[in-house]
Each structure stands twice: as C-alpha cells, then as structure tokens.
Design a protein around this motif. Structure first.
Motif, short mmCIF file in Angstrom:
data_model
loop_
_atom_site.label_atom_id
_atom_site.label_comp_id
_atom_site.label_asym_id
_atom_site.label_seq_id
_atom_site.Cartn_x
_atom_site.Cartn_y
_atom_site.Cartn_z
N GLU A 33 47.85 27.12 -21.66
CA GLU A 33 47.65 28.85 -21.71
C GLU A 33 48.23 28.60 -20.10
N SER A 45 44.60 22.65 -14.28
CA SER A 45 45.85 23.47 -13.55
C SER A 45 46.38 22.07 -11.82
N GLY A 97 53.10 33.25 -14.52
CA GLY A 97 51.98 32.78 -14.33
C GLY A 97 51.37 31.17 -14.10
N TRP A 123 47.69 26.54 -16.93
CA TRP A 123 46.39 25.00 -17.48
C TRP A 123 46.41 24.85 -18.69
N TRP A 141 39.80 22.47 -18.92
CA TRP A 141 40.92 23.33 -18.34
C TRP A 141 41.16 22.52 -17.18
N ARG A 165 48.27 32.11 -17.14
CA ARG A 165 47.18 32.42 -16.35
C ARG A 165 47.58 33.44 -15.29
N ASP A 166 47.30 33.91 -14.82
CA ASP A 166 47.52 35.71 -13.75
C ASP A 166 46.60 34.66 -12.23
N GLY A 220 42.92 34.45 -13.08
CA GLY A 220 42.67 33.37 -13.90
C GLY A 220 42.36 34.12 -14.97
N GLN A 221 42.99 35.64 -15.75
CA GLN A 221 42.99 35.97 -17.30
C GLN A 221 43.97 35.28 -17.71
N PRO A 222 44.28 35.68 -19.00
CA PRO A 222 45.37 34.65 -19.87
C PRO A 222 46.62 35.78 -19.65
#
Length: 706
Positions: A292, A334, A307, A310, A332, A294-295, A298-300
C-alpha cells in the motif's frame, strides 16, 4: 528446517552440505554437529524463548550452532567481528542474550533430543540501522522465516542438485537466510569467510545459484568477462537497486544465466521480485504480500502516485528490542522507503527514507552517524548526505560538520573518533566543514535542507593545524607541498586507498604495476607495495616508457587479466619531481645576444658569439636518440634588401678551463674542432654562406659534463 536436515542426513549422508573453502561438512556430519550442539546447550540450561549470542569467525561453525539454537527453541544473534566496540555494546544491551557461544568450538557429545516445534517462538535476532544513535535489534519468528522459503524456491527452482553461493555475511539476515534456504531444499552451500572478488570468482565457478548484492556483482562481472562461471544459471541480487548496464554486462558475460532482482528489508523480508518486468521497477509482490502506498498523512494514494511504501504479509518481523524487551510490530510495516505502484502492479522504488542511505549493500542511518559525529570534540552540528558511487550501491556517506566557534577540525582526529564507534561500512568517506548548517523553522534537518547542504561547496576539514587552507592532497606542482615525499610513498598511499575502496585483500592481489620515470632508482612499484602493507608475496613491476608510462602499466595489467594470468592487479603511474630531470640541470633560455644561465653550473663564466646561418650548437656528448641540443634557442635577425654579412670564425687562443685541467686550445674552424671535453661545445665552425638567408645570432653556453 531441522526436519529437512534430518532427511538429507538420512538420504544423502556423504554428500557435501557446507563448504567454506577450508573444510567441507557432509549432511551426516552437520546433523551430528547440530544434535551435539543442541544437547550441549540443553546441558547449559538453554530453554525455549532464550536468546543466544554467537561469536566467532568460523562460518561452518556459526551455521551449525545457529541450527542448534533453533533445535532448543532459542533465538540466535550472529555477532559480526566487523562491529565496533561501541556497536557491539549497544546491540548486546538491546538484545540482552542469556548465553554466549563460541562458534569455532565443536561439541563433544550429542543425542537425539526432541525438537521445539512452536512456530511462533522467537527464532532470529538481527540488526538494522537505527535513528537513535545506534543499530536497532529486531526479532523474527520461526513461522515468518520458514514461510519465506517457498517464495525463493518458486523463483529459483532450486533442487538438491544445485550448489548455492552465499556472498553475504552471516551476521546479515540475507546472508544467513541464503544458507538456511539451501539447507531446506538439500542443496550444497558455498560460504565465503571473507569477501574478495578473486575468492568469490573461484567459488562461483562451482555454483549454479548465487546470492549477491550489486556491489559484489560489479566486482565479479569483469572477472567473468574474461573467465565465465560455466555452471552459474541464476544470480539473486538485493540490497540496492540493480543498475541496468551492470545487469546487461552480467548477462553477456554469463550466457544462459538469469539475473533476478528482489526488493525487501530485514524487517519486511521479501516485498517484490523482478524477473521479466521493466528494469525501472523492482518487480511485483508475491501472492502472500500486500503493498500500500500512503501519503504523509497516512492515507492511501492512487495508482502511479508517489508515497511511502507500507507492507503487510506473514513474512514480517515480530518487533524491535529495547533492553531485552520486544515491542511488537503492527499489521502494516514501513521502513521509510518511498515509491509508487504502476497500473500493471509492479513497484517502483523512488528512494530510501530521508534519513537513510545505502552504502555497499549496508543500510546506514544518517541519524546514527550524525549522533557519533556530534559527540566528537569541536563539532557543534553534523549532517550526513548521500553521494553517487558506481560500486557501493550508488551512494557513499559524506558528512558536513559545523565546528564550534574558534575550533579547527582535523580529519585524523575525526577518523579516529568514528573508527571505534562505527563499523567500516558506516564511516564517512569525505569530510566538509560549513559555517552554519541550514535548519527548518522547527529546528530540524529536513530532506530538502540536506539536499541544499549537499549541493553547495564547502572547505574540507584541515589536517595541518592552524595554518588553514586545504590539506595536502596526493597531487601537486613541482617543488610545492609534496616536494619532500618520494614517489614510492606517494604511490603507497594511493595503493592502500584503492585496495580499501574495492575491499581487496593483500592476498588477492597478483601484482602491482606502476609507470615511473623520475624515481630514485630501483623497483618503485615493489617498494610502494611494501609501504602499502601488501606483504612480501605481492611483487612489483615498474615501467619506464617515455611518455605514457602509467597508461602502459594499465594496458599491461589488462593484458595479463585477458590472458588469465591473475584476477586482481593494481596499476597506474606515479612521479615525484624531487630532483632535476636526468641529463642535467634545467636551462633558462633568454633572447639572442643575451646570456644563457644554467642553474647549478659550477662556473659563472658565460660566452656570447655570433655565427652565420647553420646548425644549432650540438650538445656533447649527445643523449642517445637525440639530435643536437634542444635546450639552446636561436633568434633570427632579419636583414631585408641586402646580402648577409660574411661569416666570422670563432676566435682562437682562448683559455679553456675544463673540469680536468686548464689549458689553451686553438679552435680550428676548418677542422670542426669543438673544444676540449670539459667545455665543448665551446664554439662551432662557421657554416657556408647561403644566399638570401639572414644572419643568426646564437648564444652558445659553456657546457660541463653532468
């Protein structure tokens, strides 16, 4: 994995299991060693859930005791002899091992004990770069470790008929994983006690599958271009983005060998694998791995948007350890890498985290190096950035230091400070000082600020006390900063640095070839090799070709490699103009009808004469291969519209004070006599007059034997 080891010991007891180049262990011998080690550990009170620190330099013993710890249900931490004392102390404080084992020791007894079969027990303790002043220690369970095996088995198609070369150190998760995976499928595994291109190339000649980082592959490709590894069918690379040109060279040097790149980390295990995908990507994730993007909030993000990466899978690590206590990781994970997912599902890694660089396959935390540098005397602030490098994973570490007011930083002191606190792969390679390090409004060193700092030019740290200015470099003009350094000492410094940059051991160097003209005599290359600490076993060859001796040395080394007469040569050129050139002192030539001064000449006497057009004065005795005297210039005195004056012969009966005995000589123009041995050519005969040619005024110096 232990069940598979017992199977191979039963079905193939006499087949080779591990080979480090010094000894070979069969499957039955390895099983007995592991069983005996497990029995000894049980006798020492090791139980499931304990933690062991494995110390030693024996790779076969390290693998055997690693499996013995797994037999008991204990987690093993493989210590690296390359760790500094400070790093070792920090890692052991975080892991808090309950027992220490010397891996070079063979257990004395053994028995068939019951195996610990809990798949969720802590199995492996590894290290990775931390952001709090030292490496982080993490743990992985037996389940996450074992479930990584099918991914590599499907990619490599490995069977019991394969021979696997593990190029990584056993203290790294990639190095020990390559060995345990080979054991799980029953393949023979080749270990490297210490890395060098020559040794690795020799072992790769026996292998069918090799685990390498791009820096190792870059060192091996030139060897394979001369002498290919005939049996190698697949190369697995990890640790840094694989350069496309290097991949093409490897495939051309090894026809039929497939280069596979996979992306991952110590905490995430394998994330993606690239086989046929475009070279700009790192491939697609396995079916058991979810990715995934993410920005910063923390949003996809959507497809093809950049981004933070994760990862979610069953292969993730269990968590980090602090003072022996593990903080479990989330679903998750990162590590700060940034990238994007394409429409076809392939992953593109844009770069590492803002505070992480990769040097030679080693992930280095900028904060860790900065914390060590800030503790150095005289350093107020430090910034670590990445610079491109063609071999070490395309980056090196370069610090920018802000000294305290009124303080002069010295590279030698800084290197000594970092040598005892950082391992070799984390030590800075270049040093710069700045008046002030730019910070954000909140007082932090952001990635943008780091890049701005790296893009400016600053002075280097001074090694010459309070004199200021740039420190001496191994190149200079004649008679300046390096005038007192002989050629062999100059070459020794460069040889040492070159061997260190490419991680070439002295035992792997076949010869040192240097071009040199101005040396003090003797074999400059041999003396330089000894000064560089390469040992008496490394010969030296000095080439004197006027000119381009250094280029000829490189050509000869390349020809030796092409002929298969070695694997590693150090070649180049060196000069140190400490003395005047052979053949005599330098001559300062002034305009005609003026005197010619020869520095260092024994006599201050000068002579000036005028003659008609003819040959320039000839030096006596002439240098072999030369024609005439190239150090005496002439100047034409043009006389237009009139005939040249008649020639005048040199005067006779002059007193000649030679080096041997003063005497009087009559110079006869008709006979062509040029004077005695000590001062000739003192004068020259007048040449026949040529119509239309103006007279020439030439200064003829009083020559002496050199």
């Amino acid at each position: 994995m232990l069940a598979e080891l017992r199977r191979w010991a039963t079905e193939r007891p006499d087949a080779s299991a591990l080979d480090d180049g010094r000894r070979t262990v069969t499957w039955s011998e390895l099983w007995e060693w592991v069983a005996g080690g497990a029995a000894e550990l049980r006798g020492r009170g090791v139980r499931a859930g304990d933690r062991l620190a494995l110390d030693g330099v024996d790779p076969v013993g390290t693998v055997a005791w690693f499996l013995a710890a797994d037999w008991c249900g204990a987690a093993a931490l493989v210590c690296d002899p390359a760790w500094s004392a400070a790093e070792t102390k920090h890692i052991l404080a975080a892991a808090r091992p309950t027992h220490h084992v010397e891996t070079s020791r063979t257990p004395r007894f053994g028995s068939d004990l019951s195996l610990a079969d809990d798949e969720n027990v802590e199995f492996y303790l590894g290290t990775t770069s931390g952001s709090t002043g030292g490496p982080k220690v993490f743990g992985r369970t037996r389940r996450s470790w074992h479930e990584s095996y099918p991914v590599f088995t499907d990619v490599t198609g490995m069977t019991v008929d394969d021979t696997v070369l593990s190029g990584g150190r056993l203290s790294t998760s990639g190095g020990i994983f390559a060995v345990t995976h080979a054991i799980s499928v029953g393949a023979r595994c080749l270990l490297l006690p210490d890395w060098s291109p020559a040794k690795a190339a020799a072992r790769a000649a026996e292998a069918t599958v090799a685990h390498l980082i791009p820096a190792m592959l870059a060192a091996l490709v030139p060897v394979w271009e001369v002498e290919p590894a005939a049996h190698l069918r697949m190369i697995l690379t990890v640790g840094a983005k694989l350069d496309r040109d290097l991949e093409i060279r490897a495939e051309k040097a090894l026809p039929g060998c497939q280069v596979v790149e996979y992306y991952g980390s110590s905490e995430q295990s394998v994330v993606s694998v690239r086989t046929t995908e475009p070279a700009a990507t790192v491939g697609r994730p396995p079916s058991t791995v979810d990715i995934e993007i993410r920005d910063d909030g923390g949003q996809p993000v959507g497809a093809a948007e950049e981004g933070e990466i994760w990862v979610r899978s069953a292969l993730l690590f269990a968590g980090y350890l602090t003072n022996g206590v593990r903080v479990d990781a989330g679903e998750w994970v990162s590590v700060g890498d940034r990238g994007l997912l394409r429409e076809d599902g392939s992953l593109v890694v844009v770069g590492r985290g803002a505070a992480t660089v990769v040097s030679g396959g080693t992930k280095v935390s900028a904060e860790e190096v900065e914390a060590v540098l800030r503790a150095a005397p005289g350093v107020a602030e430090a910034v670590v950035v990445a610079l491109p490098h063609p071999w070490l994973g395309a980056v090196v570490v370069a610090p920018f230091l802000q000294p305290e007011p009124g303080t002069v930083l010295h590279r030698r002191a800084l290197r000594a400070h970092t040598a005892v606190r950082l391992s070799a792969g984390k030590r800075p390679r270049r040093w710069f000082t700045v008046d002030r390090i730019p910070l954000t409004t909140s007082g932090k060193k952001s990635p943008v600020r780091r890049s701005r700092t790296a893009g400016r030019t600053y002075g280097r740290c001074d090694d010459r006390g309070d004199r200021g200015g740039p420190p001496p470099q191994p190149i200079g003009t004649v008679g300046k900063s390096l005038r007192s350094v002989p050629a062999d000492q100059l070459a020794a410094a460069v040889l040492t640095a070159t061997a260190d940059d490419v991680r070439l051991a002295a035992a792997d160097i076949d010869d040192v070839i240097l071009g040199n003209l101005m040396g003090p005599g003797g074999n400059t290359a041999r003396v330089a090799a000894l000064r560089a600490g390469l040992g008496e076993s490394v010969p030296g060859l000095t080439i004197d070709r006027q000119c381009a001796s250094g280029l000829e040395a490189i050509n000869l080394a390349a020809a030796q490699l092409a002929a298969g007469r070695g694997h590693a040569y150090l070649a180049g050129g060196v000069e140190s103009r400490r003395r005047p050139r052979p053949g005599g002192p330098s001559v300062r030539v002034r305009p005609a009808n003026r005197r010619v001064s020869i520095p260092g000449h024994r006599s201050r006497r000068r002579r000036t004469e005028t003659r008609k057009w003819g040959r320039p004065p000839t030096r006596w005795p002439p240098r072999p291969g030369s024609a005439g005297n190239a150090r005496t210039s002439t100047r034409r005195q043009a006389t237009r519209g009139r005939s040249p004056p008649s020639g005048r012969a040199p005067s006779t009966g002059k007193s000649c004070r030679s080096l041997e005995s003063p005497r009087t000589i009559d110079h006869d123009p008709a006979s062509g006599s040029a004077g005695c041995l000590g001062c000739r050519p003192r004068s020259v005969p007048a040449a026949p007059r040529r119509p239309g040619i103006p007279a020439v005024s030439t200064t003829a110096p009083r020559w002496s034997r050199w």
